[in-house]
Motif scaffolding. Structure first.
Motif, PDB file in Angstrom:
ATOM      1  N   GLN A  86       0.822  -1.208   0.000  1.00  0.00           N
ATOM      2  CA  GLN A  86       0.000   0.000   0.000  1.00  0.00           C
ATOM      3  C   GLN A  86       0.857   1.259   0.000  1.00  0.00           C
ATOM      4  OE1 GLN A  86      -3.907   0.185   1.998  1.00  0.00           O
ATOM      5  NE2 GLN A  86      -3.192  -1.550   3.209  1.00  0.00           N
ATOM      6  N   GLU A 124     -12.992   7.641   1.722  1.00  0.00           N
ATOM      7  CA  GLU A 124     -12.158   6.790   2.575  1.00  0.00           C
ATOM      8  C   GLU A 124     -12.266   5.311   2.228  1.00  0.00           C
ATOM      9  OE1 GLU A 124     -16.118   7.054   4.765  1.00  0.00           O
ATOM     10  OE2 GLU A 124     -14.857   8.343   3.515  1.00  0.00           O
ATOM     11  N   TYR A 125     -13.357   4.928   1.560  1.00  0.00           N
ATOM     12  CA  TYR A 125     -13.538   3.512   1.231  1.00  0.00           C
ATOM     13  C   TYR A 125     -12.532   3.006   0.193  1.00  0.00           C
ATOM     14  CZ  TYR A 125     -17.933   3.817   3.787  1.00  0.00           C
ATOM     15  OH  TYR A 125     -18.866   3.992   4.770  1.00  0.00           O
ATOM     16  N   GLN A 137      -9.809   1.773   2.378  1.00  0.00           N
ATOM     17  CA  GLN A 137     -10.243   0.801   3.377  1.00  0.00           C
ATOM     18  C   GLN A 137     -10.786  -0.487   2.782  1.00  0.00           C
ATOM     19  OE1 GLN A 137     -13.054   2.889   5.847  1.00  0.00           O
ATOM     20  NE2 GLN A 137     -11.509   4.319   6.657  1.00  0.00           N
ATOM     21  N   THR A 138     -11.115  -0.474   1.499  1.00  0.00           N
ATOM     22  CA  THR A 138     -11.700  -1.653   0.854  1.00  0.00           C
ATOM     23  C   THR A 138     -10.625  -2.679   0.526  1.00  0.00           C
ATOM     24  OG1 THR A 138     -13.476  -0.326  -0.105  1.00  0.00           O
ATOM     25  CG2 THR A 138     -13.051  -2.478  -1.114  1.00  0.00           C
ATOM     26  N   THR A 139     -10.910  -3.934   0.813  1.00  0.00           N
ATOM     27  CA  THR A 139     -10.011  -5.035   0.460  1.00  0.00           C
ATOM     28  C   THR A 139     -10.801  -6.127  -0.245  1.00  0.00           C
ATOM     29  OG1 THR A 139     -10.326  -6.084   2.621  1.00  0.00           O
ATOM     30  CG2 THR A 139      -8.433  -4.613   2.376  1.00  0.00           C
ATOM     31  N   GLN A 160      -5.527  -9.159   5.431  1.00  0.00           N
ATOM     32  CA  GLN A 160      -6.918  -8.725   5.283  1.00  0.00           C
ATOM     33  C   GLN A 160      -7.403  -8.807   3.842  1.00  0.00           C
ATOM     34  OE1 GLN A 160      -6.619  -4.771   6.999  1.00  0.00           O
ATOM     35  NE2 GLN A 160      -7.381  -5.506   8.973  1.00  0.00           N
ATOM     36  N   PRO A 196      -5.628  -4.995  -0.897  1.00  0.00           N
ATOM     37  CA  PRO A 196      -6.150  -3.623  -0.790  1.00  0.00           C
ATOM     38  C   PRO A 196      -6.569  -3.095  -2.166  1.00  0.00           C
ATOM     39  CG  PRO A 196      -4.070  -3.867   0.384  1.00  0.00           C
ATOM     40  CD  PRO A 196      -4.232  -5.096  -0.450  1.00  0.00           C
ATOM     41  N   SER A 251      -7.408   9.381   0.243  1.00  0.00           N
ATOM     42  CA  SER A 251      -8.220   8.345   0.882  1.00  0.00           C
ATOM     43  C   SER A 251      -7.473   7.697   2.036  1.00  0.00           C
ATOM     44  CB  SER A 251      -8.608   7.284  -0.154  1.00  0.00           C
ATOM     45  OG  SER A 251      -9.322   6.222   0.452  1.00  0.00           O
ATOM     46  N   ARG A 252      -6.154   7.503   1.877  1.00  0.00           N
ATOM     47  CA  ARG A 252      -5.348   6.886   2.932  1.00  0.00           C
ATOM     48  C   ARG A 252      -5.169   7.826   4.119  1.00  0.00           C
ATOM     49  NH1 ARG A 252       0.175   4.851   1.694  1.00  0.00           N
ATOM     50  NH2 ARG A 252      -0.141   3.932   3.752  1.00  0.00           N
ATOM     51  N   LEU A 277      -7.205  10.257   4.887  1.00  0.00           N
ATOM     52  CA  LEU A 277      -8.536  10.709   5.331  1.00  0.00           C
ATOM     53  C   LEU A 277      -8.681  12.232   5.277  1.00  0.00           C
ATOM     54  CD1 LEU A 277      -9.091   8.349   8.397  1.00  0.00           C
ATOM     55  CD2 LEU A 277      -9.912   8.061   6.056  1.00  0.00           C
TER      56      LEU A 277
END
Length: 399
Positions: free
Chosen positions: A57, A166-167, A170-172, A235, A238, A305-306, A308
């Protein structure tokens, strides 16, 4: 007595010749492996799935910037405004969303189009006036820094939490979905490789199915499977990583399978010869700068996005900060020539991984940021030096 005609076997290329062409990325890969081994011995955390996910990331933004810059470098130009484009488009999209209530689905594409338009305007000025791109983009970058500050509110920051932006970070994609993404990517890569093989065969060139098709697909499949396994242990994949891979795929197709890609290399190698061959050199330059600007805007969106939010720090701050230098370093370390006409799509990926590995590994070791900058600078000098040494040893000009 009938004469027997024999066809001379094609001359086998030496290792030095291969190192100057097909194996150009080998020194970078060896250096990357050496860095991973070193940092793995210094920290037990380095090779954990969670840290490797963080490393990927961290590398995406610089990788995207290096990818866009690569198109400009291919035509023997330089864009020192990409970090400023990164910042001003991120702030502008945030302003549309927060102050004017725009949907992210509308504000973000507008920002990307603006980034591409800014890039094309730079090239237009270079073509029209004849001022070197170094000077034009340096001045433009400073002007965009000023515009960025004017766009910011009195608090000097727009918070993006709750806006939907932000998604992106945060989305994976995890589990079976990650393996589906791997399969789709492998199929698309196979189609790209097959298209190249067909094109070479139609041109009457000899093609080895083993070396040109099977081995690349097998290597990419195994490497991709390992990445999915590691990321699924954390997780999942990304979304920024998938966006970067998608951009790499599009860039690889454009450079390897389209007439536009051929024109980019032609202009970079010899713009006068390209012009005499009927290539619209100014238009090709404008397109290259537009691509760099558009991708810089995408990188700005991912970065916002990272974090925020956006602020003075977006785009590396005034003057581009380390973001501009790291983007140039990533492209050059990966194997893109500063003098045009040479560079493969994997250069952006390899260079970004080198930069990201150094940053991540030194952070785990508790090393100060000043040392990281020193190491990155030395790696850049070393990469260019190795390139020149290979050129001298093989007797072939690489740039």
């Amino acid at each position: 007595m009938a004469s027997i005609s024999t066809t001379a076997a094609p001359k086998r290329r030496t290792f030095g010749e291969l190192l100057n062409s097909d194996l150009r990325a080998l020194p970078v890969v060896i250096a990357l492996i050496a860095l991973w081994i070193f940092f793995a011995t210094q920290s037990d955390i380095f090779l954990t799935p969670r840290n490797l996910s963080n490393l990927l990331q961290q590398s995406t933004v610089v990788g995207m910037m290096a990818l866009g810059l690569m198109f400009v470098l291919l035509v023997k130009e330089i864009d020192l405004s990409i970090a400023a484009i990164h910042g001003v488009t991120a702030v502008f999209s945030a302003k549309l969303i927060v102050d004017y209530g725009f949907s992210p689905w509308l504000a973000l594409p507008i920002a990307i189009v603006i980034g591409a338009a800014i890039g094309s305007c730079s090239a237009r000025w270079v073509n029209w006036v004849g001022v070197p791109s170094f000077v034009v983009t340096l001045g433009l970058g400073l002007a965009l820094n000023g515009i960025q500050l004017l766009l910011l509110p009195a608090t000097a920051r727009y918070a993006l939490m709750g806006t939907g932006v932000e998604y992106i970070a945060q989305t994976t994609v995890a589990g079976a979905s990650a393996w589906i993404a791997w399969a789709v990517g492998l199929i698309l890569l196979g189609g790209l490789i097959f298209s190249g093989v067909v094109r070479r065969q139609r041109a009457g060139l000899e093609v080895s199915i083993l070396h040109s098709v099977l081995l690349p697909l097998l290597g990419a499949g195994i490497l991709g499977a390992l990445v999915v396994l590691v990321l699924n242990a954390s997780q999942g994949i990304p979304l920024p990583v998938l966006i970067f891979v998608f951009l790499l795929g599009i860039g690889g197709y454009v450079l390897g399978e389209t007439q536009f890609g051929l024109y980019l290399y032609a202009v970079g190698n010899n713009d006068e010869a390209a012009r005499r061959a009927g290539i619209n050199v100014p238009l090709i330059r404008m397109a290259a700068f537009a691509i760099a600007g558009g991708i810089a805007a995408i990188a700005g969106i991912v970065a916002s996005s990272r974090t925020l939010g956006v602020g003075v720090f977006s785009g590396g701050g005034v003057g581009g900060g380390t973001l501009l230098l790291e983007s140039i370093a990533a492209a050059v370390i990966g194997g893109v020539s500063l003098f045009g006409g040479r560079g493969a799509i994997h250069a952006a990926l390899l260079g970004a991984l080198v930069i990201g590995t150094v940053q991540n590994g030194l952070n785990l070791m508790g090393v100060e940021n000043e040392v990281r900058l020193i190491v990155t600078g030395l790696l850049l000098v070393l990469a260019v030096s190795i390139d020149k040494i290979i050129e001298k040893l093989t007797g072939q000009q690489s740039f």
